[in-house]
Write an enzyme that holds these catalytic residues in place. Sequence first.
Site, PDB file in Angstrom:
ATOM      1  N   HIS A  19       0.865  -1.182   0.000  1.00 12.75           N
ATOM      2  CA  HIS A  19       0.000   0.000   0.000  1.00 12.75           C
ATOM      3  C   HIS A  19       0.900   1.231   0.000  1.00 12.75           C
ATOM      4  O   HIS A  19       2.127   1.121  -0.154  1.00 12.75           O
ATOM      5  CB  HIS A  19      -0.961  -0.035   1.197  1.00 12.75           C
TER       6      HIS A  19
ATOM      7  N   HIS B  96       4.348   1.374   1.729  1.00  9.50           N
ATOM      8  CA  HIS B  96       5.474   0.712   1.072  1.00  9.50           C
ATOM      9  C   HIS B  96       5.994   1.546  -0.099  1.00  9.50           C
ATOM     10  O   HIS B  96       7.185   1.649  -0.330  1.00  9.50           O
ATOM     11  CB  HIS B  96       5.063  -0.679   0.580  1.00  9.50           C
TER      12      HIS B  96
ATOM     13  N   CYS C 155       6.673 -14.055  17.016  1.00 13.04           N
ATOM     14  CA  CYS C 155       5.556 -13.536  16.213  1.00 13.04           C
ATOM     15  C   CYS C 155       5.878 -13.786  14.746  1.00 13.04           C
ATOM     16  O   CYS C 155       6.861 -13.249  14.228  1.00 13.04           O
ATOM     17  CB  CYS C 155       5.342 -12.045  16.472  1.00 13.04           C
TER      18      CYS C 155
ATOM     19  N   CYS D  93       5.793 -10.632  12.418  1.00 14.81           N
ATOM     20  CA  CYS D  93       6.965  -9.770  12.639  1.00 14.81           C
ATOM     21  C   CYS D  93       8.249 -10.506  12.293  1.00 14.81           C
ATOM     22  O   CYS D  93       9.294  -9.892  12.139  1.00 14.81           O
ATOM     23  CB  CYS D  93       7.122  -9.363  14.105  1.00 14.81           C
TER      24      CYS D  93
ATOM     25  N   CYS E 271       0.820 -10.444  20.084  1.00 12.00           N
ATOM     26  CA  CYS E 271       1.769  -9.430  19.607  1.00 12.00           C
ATOM     27  C   CYS E 271       1.103  -8.050  19.664  1.00 12.00           C
ATOM     28  O   CYS E 271      -0.034  -7.897  19.227  1.00 12.00           O
ATOM     29  CB  CYS E 271       2.165  -9.769  18.171  1.00 12.00           C
TER      30      CYS E 271
ATOM     31  N   HIS F 232       0.637  -6.831  15.840  1.00 15.45           N
ATOM     32  CA  HIS F 232      -0.313  -7.518  14.962  1.00 15.45           C
ATOM     33  C   HIS F 232      -1.568  -8.029  15.660  1.00 15.45           C
ATOM     34  O   HIS F 232      -2.504  -8.459  14.995  1.00 15.45           O
ATOM     35  CB  HIS F 232       0.383  -8.694  14.251  1.00 15.45           C
TER      36      HIS F 232
ATOM     37  N   LYS G 264      -2.530   4.422  12.552  1.00 15.90           N
ATOM     38  CA  LYS G 264      -1.553   3.857  11.618  1.00 15.90           C
ATOM     39  C   LYS G 264      -2.293   3.095  10.512  1.00 15.90           C
ATOM     40  O   LYS G 264      -3.293   2.448  10.754  1.00 15.90           O
ATOM     41  CB  LYS G 264      -0.612   2.911  12.365  1.00 15.90           C
TER      42      LYS G 264
ATOM     43  N   LYS H 231      -3.914  -2.997   7.170  1.00 14.75           N
ATOM     44  CA  LYS H 231      -4.952  -3.772   6.490  1.00 14.75           C
ATOM     45  C   LYS H 231      -6.067  -4.114   7.472  1.00 14.75           C
ATOM     46  O   LYS H 231      -7.226  -4.183   7.112  1.00 14.75           O
ATOM     47  CB  LYS H 231      -4.360  -5.061   5.926  1.00 14.75           C
TER      48      LYS H 231
HETATM   49  N1  MSP Z   1      10.967  -7.147   5.072  1.00 11.94           N
HETATM   50  C1  MSP Z   1      11.167  -6.176   6.089  1.00 11.94           C
HETATM   51  C2  MSP Z   1      12.311  -5.271   5.742  1.00 11.94           C
HETATM   52  C3  MSP Z   1      13.616  -5.936   5.482  1.00 11.94           C
HETATM   53  S1  MSP Z   1      14.830  -4.806   4.982  1.00 11.94           S
HETATM   54  C4  MSP Z   1      16.245  -5.654   5.015  1.00 11.94           C
HETATM   55  C5  MSP Z   1       9.887  -5.339   6.279  1.00 11.94           C
HETATM   56  N2  MSP Z   1       9.038  -5.347   5.272  1.00 11.94           N
HETATM   57  S2  MSP Z   1       7.614  -4.585   5.259  1.00 11.94           S
HETATM   58  O1  MSP Z   1       7.038  -4.894   3.988  1.00 11.94           O
HETATM   59  O2  MSP Z   1       6.862  -4.946   6.410  1.00 11.94           O
HETATM   60  O3  MSP Z   1       7.890  -3.083   5.405  1.00 11.94           O
HETATM   61  C6  MSP Z   1       8.742  -2.418   4.556  1.00 11.94           C
HETATM   62  C7  MSP Z   1       8.752  -0.948   4.793  1.00 11.94           C
HETATM   63  O4  MSP Z   1       7.468  -0.373   4.602  1.00 11.94           O
HETATM   64  C8  MSP Z   1       9.205  -0.535   6.186  1.00 11.94           C
HETATM   65  O5  MSP Z   1      10.190   0.462   6.055  1.00 11.94           O
HETATM   66  C9  MSP Z   1       7.988   0.077   6.798  1.00 11.94           C
HETATM   67  O6  MSP Z   1       8.329   1.114   7.633  1.00 11.94           O
HETATM   68  C10 MSP Z   1       7.282   0.617   5.569  1.00 11.94           C
HETATM   69  N3  MSP Z   1       5.884   0.872   5.860  1.00 11.94           N
HETATM   70  C11 MSP Z   1       4.863  -0.020   6.024  1.00 11.94           C
HETATM   71  N4  MSP Z   1       3.738   0.672   6.409  1.00 11.94           N
HETATM   72  C12 MSP Z   1       4.019   1.994   6.493  1.00 11.94           C
HETATM   73  C13 MSP Z   1       3.269   3.161   6.712  1.00 11.94           C
HETATM   74  N5  MSP Z   1       2.006   3.133   7.035  1.00 11.94           N
HETATM   75  N6  MSP Z   1       3.928   4.357   6.560  1.00 11.94           N
HETATM   76  C14 MSP Z   1       5.225   4.448   6.132  1.00 11.94           C
HETATM   77  N7  MSP Z   1       5.945   3.365   5.912  1.00 11.94           N
HETATM   78  C15 MSP Z   1       5.442   2.137   6.267  1.00 11.94           C
HETATM   79  O7  MSP Z   1       9.745  -4.719   7.297  1.00 11.94           O
END
Ligand code: MSP
Length: 694
Positions: free
Chosen positions: A18, A21, A137, A140, A161, A164, A318, A321
Amino acid sequence: MQTFYVTTPIYYVNSLPHLGHLYTMIVADTVARRTRQQGIKTFFLTGTDEHGIAIERAAERNHRTPQEQADYVVGYYKKMTDAFGLDTAHGGYDIFMRTTEPFHYAGEREFWRRLAKAKTPKGREALYKGHYEGWFCAPCAAYKTEDEYAQPANADEPPTCLIHETKLDRVSEESYFFRLSDYDEALLGLYESRPDFVQPEARRNEVRSFVRGGLQDLSLSRVNTSVSWGVPVPGDPLHTMYVWFDALTNYITAIGFGNEQQQRAVGFDKFWPALHLVGKDILRFHAVYWPAFLMAAGVEQPRAIVAHGMWVDPDGRKMSKTLGNTIELDVLNKYFSVDAIRYFCLREMVFGQDGRFGYEALIERANSDLASGLGNLSSRTLTMIQRYREGRVPPANISEAARLSAKRAGVDSDAAAIASVVEHARDEFIRHFDNFSFSRALEEAWAIVAHVDKMISDAKPWGLAKDEDQKETLNAVLYRAAEALRWLCVLLYPVMPTSTSGIYQQLGLDGDPARLDSARLKWGELPEGTQIGEVKPLFPRIDKAKTMEEITSQKSEAAETQPSGRVPSSPEPATEDEAVAGLANYIDITDFVKVELRVGEVLTAERIPKADKLLLITVDIGEEKARQILAGIAQYYEPEKLVGRKIVVVANLKPRKLRGYESQGMLLAASVGEEGRPVIATFAEDVPNGARLK
Ligand code: MSP
């Protein structure tokens, strides 16, 4: 040659991305475009984190193998990075890294071997084998300490958790440990000697106090009977490397650490160390664990770790989903231009702090700052050059003789004043930009827009055009506006590549703002006599009421299609497919009849070894031979109790292999509650096997 390497985190493939990411990718892309403008050879990495128990579980939920699950989500990422202009073809990332790449396995195993040989700063072995017991978890992919979980109301139940709100698994098993506890002083020394290592400042303090609080050794492997989807430990294949170890090493394997393929294609020595852009939620992994691993392996530390805040919804919650408040990429892509989204993300979030994302705010900014601001400045300037000067950029200078007239019209005959305003704004823009203060940088650029707008309104070119004595004054006003526009194109290119390139072309200029360094801009270099191009609007005004209505009605339709009345908390296949196709819309009857639904009777049902969620059932759907179907219901239905039951089968689903078994269809079940508990669809009346549902 100077080089630069920037990375985003690699994203989990258990669900579709979303806005949260997308955001890090936009920031990294903006940074990379600016370094490329400076002539610095830049390598920009993004990608996916594909191993671990959470992915295995998501795959099972979606009746896919883990690799199929990863490929599916990666397909969506590729589609989205193309749509948002972030892929290689659009001048974006240089590699879409995947942890399932064979070269990554090779590099990661080499990195492990280095750790296995290493001594800690306190002279002990960095890796050792021990026993781990703790609450884990899966989403996580991390063990949780007491302050990271909620105690259950009932003592027999596992804790949940805090992130989550799902139940934790009790894990007790043999594990390789990394002696992180020996690295506290070394890490504190690193933060001390390199104050910019963790940015922004507030985050650096957070990391320092975490390390000062004492570090615990880190479990670095899982036995492969509990997690098999991952990279085996060298020399001990019964162990799978911990997913965060696997993920973090991607940053070096991608450019050639421990493997020839990428070393030749990219070059570790050429590009390392990297600038890591991460969300604040994963800072600890990057600013504590990763530097310690690198110390142990004798690899240079990253250039810096820069953490941004989270996107929250307009009510400050925050984005997740589970809450159903995520900003979906399909919706963004459908209603907004890529540049408007990029601009909004960088302008609205004060980097490092949390930012609110609402469609209304996005529309308001797109209309005020882009359509009425930059867009209007550009179209009025170019249109006036067309109208009053036959489409040619007029001379900049006001002759001695014409100075008095210019003064009467309130126009400074010397361009030094405007040049200094624009130069100052440019310098401030760069200073803030290089500090990741994108919002402040953009404010500076918009100070130029405001200044030039005011200059035009004060000088009233439409009045000057009627007065032959003011010919030179009008020339100067038009030249200055066009020259300021040229500067804005170069300054803003990293933020809005498409529209700034568009304005640049409309100005009739040959070069490419992608290759011009804003620090080298010199006032007055816009060639006089340049024939401007066709003037086209670049930032259309968005009808707020209409767009909001459409977005809201789309969202509520999507929610109604879910049994729980909410946007789903987990990526069930139907939901993912919907997201890929664009959010739920009405379908035609011709779409519905494509699905062949038939009544079936369960003949046999059994569990599958090592797959705790899957049942293998055979079903009579009125054909010569019974169908074999794999269903992810083992946790909710006893196989014996299914035999003889009438069910509904999707009979024309393409067969596919799961866990070595072919599944020749799918059974229908309602998905109930947050956890998506399956309840099999059945009939109250007697129906023959094979009857078609219409
Ligand atoms: N796979 C791990 C990262 C490994 S890096 C060696 C991970 N993946 S993730 O898909 O959960 O998240 C990736 C990134 O998306 C993280 O930096 C996380 O902060 C970012 N975001 C997910 N939701 C977010 C928001 N709502 N706002 C801003 N960024 C967020 O963690």
